[in-house]
Design an enzyme around this catalytic site. Structure first.
Site, PDB file in Angstrom:
ATOM      1  N   GLY A   1      13.513   8.546   1.550  1.00 26.29           N
ATOM      2  CA  GLY A   1      12.447   8.162   0.645  1.00 26.29           C
ATOM      3  C   GLY A   1      11.117   8.565   1.253  1.00 26.29           C
ATOM      4  O   GLY A   1      11.065   9.394   2.161  1.00 26.29           O
TER       5      GLY A   1
ATOM      6  N   LYS B   1      18.560   2.232   7.380  1.00 31.45           N
ATOM      7  CA  LYS B   1      17.296   2.772   6.881  1.00 31.45           C
ATOM      8  C   LYS B   1      16.358   2.815   8.074  1.00 31.45           C
ATOM      9  O   LYS B   1      15.995   1.780   8.630  1.00 31.45           O
ATOM     10  CB  LYS B   1      16.745   1.860   5.780  1.00 31.45           C
TER      11      LYS B   1
ATOM     12  N   ASP C   1       9.485  -1.273  -7.845  1.00 32.95           N
ATOM     13  CA  ASP C   1      10.103  -0.037  -8.318  1.00 32.95           C
ATOM     14  C   ASP C   1      11.454  -0.324  -8.955  1.00 32.95           C
ATOM     15  O   ASP C   1      12.481   0.206  -8.540  1.00 32.95           O
ATOM     16  CB  ASP C   1      10.256   0.955  -7.153  1.00 32.95           C
TER      17      ASP C   1
END
Length: 164
Positions: free
Chosen positions: A18, A41, A144
Protein backbone atom coordinates in the site's frame (compact mmCIF):
# COMPACT_ATOMS: atom_id res chain seq x y z
CA UNK A 1 15.99 -7.25 4.72
CA UNK A 2 16.73 -10.96 4.87
CA UNK A 3 13.51 -12.96 4.78
CA UNK A 4 14.57 -14.94 7.85
CA UNK A 5 15.15 -11.80 9.94
CA UNK A 6 11.50 -11.01 10.67
CA UNK A 7 11.33 -11.63 14.42
CA UNK A 8 10.44 -15.31 14.47
CA UNK A 9 8.53 -15.38 11.19
CA UNK A 10 9.53 -16.92 7.87
CA UNK A 11 8.32 -14.81 4.96
CA UNK A 12 6.79 -17.02 2.28
CA UNK A 13 5.58 -14.56 -0.35
CA UNK A 14 4.82 -10.92 -0.96
CA UNK A 15 1.09 -10.21 -1.14
CA UNK A 16 1.30 -6.59 -2.18
CA UNK A 17 1.86 -3.11 -0.89
CA UNK A 18 0.00 0.00 0.00
CA UNK A 19 1.06 3.59 0.40
CA UNK A 20 3.01 3.04 3.62
CA UNK A 21 3.65 -0.67 3.94
CA UNK A 22 4.55 -3.91 2.24
CA UNK A 23 2.40 -6.96 2.97
CA UNK A 24 3.66 -10.55 3.15
CA UNK A 25 2.27 -13.97 3.94
CA UNK A 26 4.49 -15.60 6.54
CA UNK A 27 4.75 -18.60 8.81
CA UNK A 28 5.34 -18.32 12.53
CA UNK A 29 8.53 -20.04 13.64
CA UNK A 30 8.63 -18.82 17.23
CA UNK A 31 7.91 -22.22 18.74
CA UNK A 32 9.51 -25.40 17.31
CA UNK A 33 6.89 -27.73 15.89
CA UNK A 34 4.22 -25.01 15.77
CA UNK A 35 3.43 -23.27 12.52
CA UNK A 36 0.72 -20.78 11.70
CA UNK A 37 0.16 -18.80 8.55
CA UNK A 38 -0.28 -15.08 9.06
CA UNK A 39 0.15 -11.77 7.33
CA UNK A 40 2.95 -9.33 8.09
CA UNK A 41 2.45 -5.66 7.31
CA UNK A 42 5.86 -3.97 7.41
CA UNK A 43 6.43 -0.23 7.08
CA UNK A 44 8.37 0.63 3.91
CA UNK A 45 12.02 1.56 4.41
CA UNK A 46 11.41 4.99 2.84
CA UNK A 47 9.26 5.94 5.85
CA UNK A 48 11.45 4.47 8.60
CA UNK A 49 12.86 7.84 9.63
CA UNK A 50 9.73 9.98 9.19
CA UNK A 51 8.36 10.57 12.72
CA UNK A 52 4.87 11.44 11.44
CA UNK A 53 4.57 8.26 9.35
CA UNK A 54 6.04 6.15 12.17
CA UNK A 55 3.47 7.62 14.55
CA UNK A 56 0.62 6.89 12.10
CA UNK A 57 1.76 3.27 11.71
CA UNK A 58 2.10 2.77 15.46
CA UNK A 59 -1.35 4.34 15.96
CA UNK A 60 -2.79 1.90 13.39
CA UNK A 61 -1.15 -0.97 15.26
CA UNK A 62 -2.51 0.26 18.60
CA UNK A 63 -6.03 0.43 17.22
CA UNK A 64 -5.74 -2.91 15.41
CA UNK A 65 -4.56 -4.62 18.59
CA UNK A 66 -7.74 -3.50 20.41
CA UNK A 67 -10.11 -4.79 17.72
CA UNK A 68 -11.46 -8.22 18.61
CA UNK A 69 -14.51 -9.13 16.53
CA UNK A 70 -15.45 -11.96 14.16
CA UNK A 71 -15.88 -9.48 11.29
CA UNK A 72 -12.58 -7.62 11.74
CA UNK A 73 -9.17 -9.06 10.84
CA UNK A 74 -7.33 -10.04 14.03
CA UNK A 75 -3.96 -8.59 15.04
CA UNK A 76 -1.58 -10.95 16.83
CA UNK A 77 1.53 -8.92 17.46
CA UNK A 78 3.31 -5.65 16.83
CA UNK A 79 7.07 -5.55 16.63
CA UNK A 80 10.10 -4.23 14.76
CA UNK A 81 12.32 -5.68 12.08
CA UNK A 82 15.45 -3.79 11.04
CA UNK A 83 14.09 -0.79 13.02
CA UNK A 84 10.85 -0.83 10.99
CA UNK A 85 7.55 -1.53 12.75
CA UNK A 86 5.42 -4.46 11.64
CA UNK A 87 1.97 -5.80 12.42
CA UNK A 88 1.35 -9.57 12.45
CA UNK A 89 -2.26 -10.30 11.50
CA UNK A 90 -4.65 -13.12 10.82
CA UNK A 91 -4.22 -14.87 7.47
CA UNK A 92 -7.63 -14.94 5.79
CA UNK A 93 -8.44 -17.71 3.34
CA UNK A 94 -10.55 -16.05 0.70
CA UNK A 95 -10.57 -13.03 -1.58
CA UNK A 96 -11.13 -9.31 -1.37
CA UNK A 97 -14.73 -8.44 -2.18
CA UNK A 98 -13.47 -6.39 -5.14
CA UNK A 99 -11.92 -9.54 -6.64
CA UNK A 100 -15.08 -11.59 -6.07
CA UNK A 101 -17.25 -8.92 -7.72
CA UNK A 102 -14.87 -8.64 -10.67
CA UNK A 103 -14.74 -12.41 -11.19
CA UNK A 104 -18.40 -13.24 -10.67
CA UNK A 105 -20.05 -10.08 -11.96
CA UNK A 106 -23.80 -10.66 -12.22
CA UNK A 107 -23.24 -14.27 -11.13
CA UNK A 108 -22.46 -13.11 -7.59
CA UNK A 109 -25.41 -14.49 -5.55
CA UNK A 110 -27.51 -11.78 -3.91
CA UNK A 111 -27.62 -13.71 -0.63
CA UNK A 112 -23.80 -13.77 -0.49
CA UNK A 113 -23.63 -10.07 -1.33
CA UNK A 114 -26.05 -9.31 1.51
CA UNK A 115 -24.07 -11.50 3.92
CA UNK A 116 -20.78 -9.76 3.02
CA UNK A 117 -22.39 -6.34 3.50
CA UNK A 118 -24.05 -7.30 6.80
CA UNK A 119 -20.79 -8.76 8.14
CA UNK A 120 -18.82 -5.68 7.10
CA UNK A 121 -21.38 -3.43 8.80
CA UNK A 122 -21.21 -5.53 11.99
CA UNK A 123 -17.41 -5.19 12.05
CA UNK A 124 -17.58 -1.45 11.37
CA UNK A 125 -20.24 -0.92 14.05
CA UNK A 126 -18.10 -2.78 16.58
CA UNK A 127 -15.03 -0.68 15.72
CA UNK A 128 -16.94 2.60 15.77
CA UNK A 129 -18.47 1.81 19.17
CA UNK A 130 -15.25 0.55 20.77
CA UNK A 131 -14.20 2.35 23.94
CA UNK A 132 -10.96 2.77 25.84
CA UNK A 133 -10.61 0.74 29.02
CA UNK A 134 -11.96 3.71 31.00
CA UNK A 135 -15.14 3.79 28.88
CA UNK A 136 -14.34 6.79 26.70
CA UNK A 137 -14.87 6.42 22.97
CA UNK A 138 -11.81 5.48 20.94
CA UNK A 139 -13.25 7.48 18.03
CA UNK A 140 -12.32 4.83 15.47
CA UNK A 141 -13.44 5.60 11.92
CA UNK A 142 -12.43 3.40 9.00
CA UNK A 143 -11.47 5.93 6.35
CA UNK A 144 -11.36 3.55 3.40
CA UNK A 145 -14.41 1.31 3.43
CA UNK A 146 -14.21 -0.12 -0.07
CA UNK A 147 -14.50 -3.52 -1.77
CA UNK A 148 -10.70 -3.87 -1.49
CA UNK A 149 -10.95 -3.62 2.31
CA UNK A 150 -13.82 -6.04 2.76
CA UNK A 151 -12.55 -9.61 2.65
CA UNK A 152 -14.82 -12.55 1.89
CA UNK A 153 -13.55 -15.81 3.34
CA UNK A 154 -14.19 -19.09 1.59
CA UNK A 155 -16.75 -20.00 4.26
CA UNK A 156 -18.71 -16.86 3.32
CA UNK A 157 -17.78 -14.59 6.23
CA UNK A 158 -17.08 -10.92 5.51
CA UNK A 159 -14.25 -9.21 7.40
CA UNK A 160 -13.05 -5.63 7.47
CA UNK A 161 -9.32 -5.13 6.94
CA UNK A 162 -6.89 -2.19 6.95
CA UNK A 163 -7.86 0.36 9.56
CA UNK A 164 -4.77 2.38 8.56
Amino acid sequence: MNQLDVAGYRVLARLGQGGMARVFVACSEKQPGFTKLLVLKILKEDFGTDPEILDMFVQEARIAARLNHANVVQTYEVGKVDALPFIAMEFLEGQALSTVVRRLGKGFPLALQARALADALCGLHYAHELTEFDGTSMGIVHRDVSPQNVFLTYDGTGKIVDFG
